[in-house]
Design an enzyme around this catalytic site. Structure first.
Site, short mmCIF file in Angstrom:
data_model
loop_
_atom_site.label_atom_id
_atom_site.label_comp_id
_atom_site.label_asym_id
_atom_site.label_seq_id
_atom_site.Cartn_x
_atom_site.Cartn_y
_atom_site.Cartn_z
N ASP A 1 0.82 -1.21 0.00
CA ASP A 1 0.00 0.00 0.00
C ASP A 1 0.86 1.27 0.00
O ASP A 1 1.87 1.35 0.70
CB ASP A 1 -0.90 -0.03 1.25
CG ASP A 1 -2.04 0.95 1.15
OD1 ASP A 1 -2.25 1.51 0.06
OD2 ASP A 1 -2.73 1.16 2.17
N GLU B 1 -2.85 -0.21 -8.59
CA GLU B 1 -3.75 0.87 -8.19
C GLU B 1 -2.93 2.16 -8.19
O GLU B 1 -1.81 2.17 -7.67
CB GLU B 1 -4.32 0.62 -6.79
CG GLU B 1 -4.99 1.87 -6.21
CD GLU B 1 -5.91 1.59 -5.03
OE1 GLU B 1 -6.70 0.62 -5.10
OE2 GLU B 1 -5.83 2.33 -4.04
#
Ligand code: ZN
Length: 500
Positions: A181, A283
């Site tokens: 992340d 992402e």
């Protein structure tokens, strides 16, 4: 923080666990037998000639497997058959993923609904899995940023191993993701992918020139120019996305270029060098900026990425209003809805999902998110499970909670504020001495207390005195934690369907 190993379990506790394992192996292996001998009933799995299951100890779980499959540990013999009692370490996690592929992460962003359920402490996955069981929401159980890894002294490997062992223990077979992340550097992305992470959230904030948002049209046009082709593509017609229509003036096109071109170039580099040909989905996060992402800029980024062949599975814009950690949305909900609708239409027309960062506890906007995405969205949460874990501490060991509160307030708050954009200040935090032990957990319903505890987690966990007590208390009350965490996470599922 380390995962407790077999070798840490000694004396009486070890003898009891081993007796249980042996008796269980001689029994009928019914659910009843499993309960009786401390075996997790949903952890009993077979693949070919390999049988494996998990047994509960006071301080840690142990894995027991047939004498095959590349597991390591202590050998035991029961009725002439050899078994291995395995510590929950990295080598055994790798063997587990080989033998039982459902314990390996996979790409889940392509599924309609997915949810990031980061587990900073390595104790939250059972509650997370309870929350989504019976739904069509795919969980990303391993999800950690570099900041979180540093603050908790963990590694990508450890985070993934933890998720694999829990998935095995709970018998969850639908598939889960692993998200590196908010990664900025290529070397971190490389590490996450080589550890088996199936999703990379690329944080381009260092390449975004947000200051250009404030420039006048004249200034923008004097610094940046668009070539003829580009101008024709963007400025000579309006762009339909769903029921909305977006228009670019030349100045707006140039402003988008100024702000985002370097970020787009970096994304393309990362995609070509690291993502393409790997098992990881990309992402793109552009949410760590001081001002909201304008829908026309979002459209510009999406069409640029498409034109240079970069496939993103999700984009996290910075939405209007404030998505502060661990508390509800702050801002005008009507304005949020107007802009969110356009962002959702852009994502849909380009074929990726919107990703909602800092998505925990944003209850007032979940119905809007559901309405415009029809559940086709990625919702990221991370710290809220830590707050739920601290609620358990407030209930079970109020004295410890009080000491932690004081420490966070006096020693950690100001330092932690350097990392997070939050409203909390010392003056706004409630007076803990006014609250009796029985009601202490209700402090965590106060937004300022939530933020105080939320952002200081790294400092709290670094205090040896707190760390050991916290983990032993969570272990002792892990079922209660799983139940309350699941109930809390379930409240987030209205972002996916109004019926949850
Ligand atoms: Zn973010």
């Amino acid at each position: 923080m380390t995962t407790p190993l077999l070798y840490g379990i000694k004396g009486k506790e070890k003898k009891k666990m081993y007796d249980n394992i042996k008796e269980f192996l001689c029994s009928e292996k019914s659910r009843e037998d499993m309960d009786r001998f401390g075996i997790y009933p949903d952890s009993f799995h077979k693949n070919g000639n390999i049988t494996a299951f998990m047994v509960r100890g006071e301080r840690a779980d142990l894995l027991v497997t047939s004498f095959a499959g590349g597991f390591h540990g202590e050998e035991i013999e029961v009725n002439g058959e050899k078994w291995i009692v395995c510590p929950k370490d990295h080598l055994n996690a790798e063997a587990l993923r080989r033998v039982f592929p459902f314990t390996s992460p996979r790409a889940v962003l392509g599924e309609s609904s997915s949810m990031g359920l980061g587990d900073r402490l390595g104790i939250a996955a059972p509650g997370h899995l309870h929350a989504i069981s019976g739904t069509e929401v795919y969980p990303v159980l391993a999800q950690q940023s570099m900041r979180e890894l540093n603050l908790t002294h963990r590694t990508f490997e450890d985070v993934l191993d933890c998720a694999s062992f829990f998935v095995f223990r709970e018998g969850y077979k639908k598939g889960f993701g692993a998200d590196g992340d908010h990664l900025k550097k290529k070397e971190d992305i490389r590490t996450a992918i080589s550890c088996g992470f199936t999703m990379i959230t690329l944080d381009c904030s260092e390449y975004i020139r947000g200051d250009a948002l404030e420039y006048s049209d004249e200034k923008v046009l004097s610094i940046c120019d668009a070539d003829k082709e580009e101008e024709e593509l963007f400025c000579t017609r309006s762009h339909r996305v769903g029921e909305y229509s977006l228009e670019f003036s030349k100045a707006e096109l140039c402003r988008a270029k100024l702000i985002y071109n370097e970020a787009i170039e970096y994304t393309a580099e990362v995609y070509e060098e690291l993502i393409k040909g790997s098992n990881a989905e990309l992402e793109l996060s552009i949410d760590e900026t001081s001002s909201p992402t304008l829908p026309v800029h979002h459209y510009y980024i999406a069409s640029k990425l498409r034109s240079i062949g970069v496939e993103v599975k999700s984009i996290a814009p910075r939405f209007i209003g404030e998505f502060q950690k661990g508390i509800d949305y702050i801002g005008d909900i009507k304005v949020f809805e107007e802009q969110f609708a356009v962002h959702a239409a852009i994502a849909e027309s380009f074929g990726y999902k919107l990703s909602i960062h800092s998505g925990s506890d944003k209850f007032s906007v979940f119905p809007i998110i559901e309405k415009y995405t029809r559940g086709k969205v990625h919702l990221k949460t991370a710290g809220t499970n830590w707050l739920e874990a601290m609620k358990i501490i407030a209930k079970k060991d109020p004295g410890l909670y009080r000491r932690i509160h004081d420490y966070a307030l006096q020693n950690a708050l100001e330092k932690a504020k350097a990392f997070y954009h939050v409203d909390v200040t010392e003056e706004k935090v409630p007076q803990i001495n006014d609250v009796c032990d029985e009601k202490l957990y209700t402090l965590l319903e106060n937004d300022m207390e939530r933020q105080l505890i939320h952002i200081t987690y790294g400092f709290i966990l670094d205090e040896k005195e707190f760390n050991e007590k916290l983990f032993s208390t969570w272990r002792k009350h892990d079922e209660e934690y799983a139940v309350s965490l699941a109930a809390h996470i379930k409240k987030h599922l209205t972002a996916f369907t109004p019926f949850y």
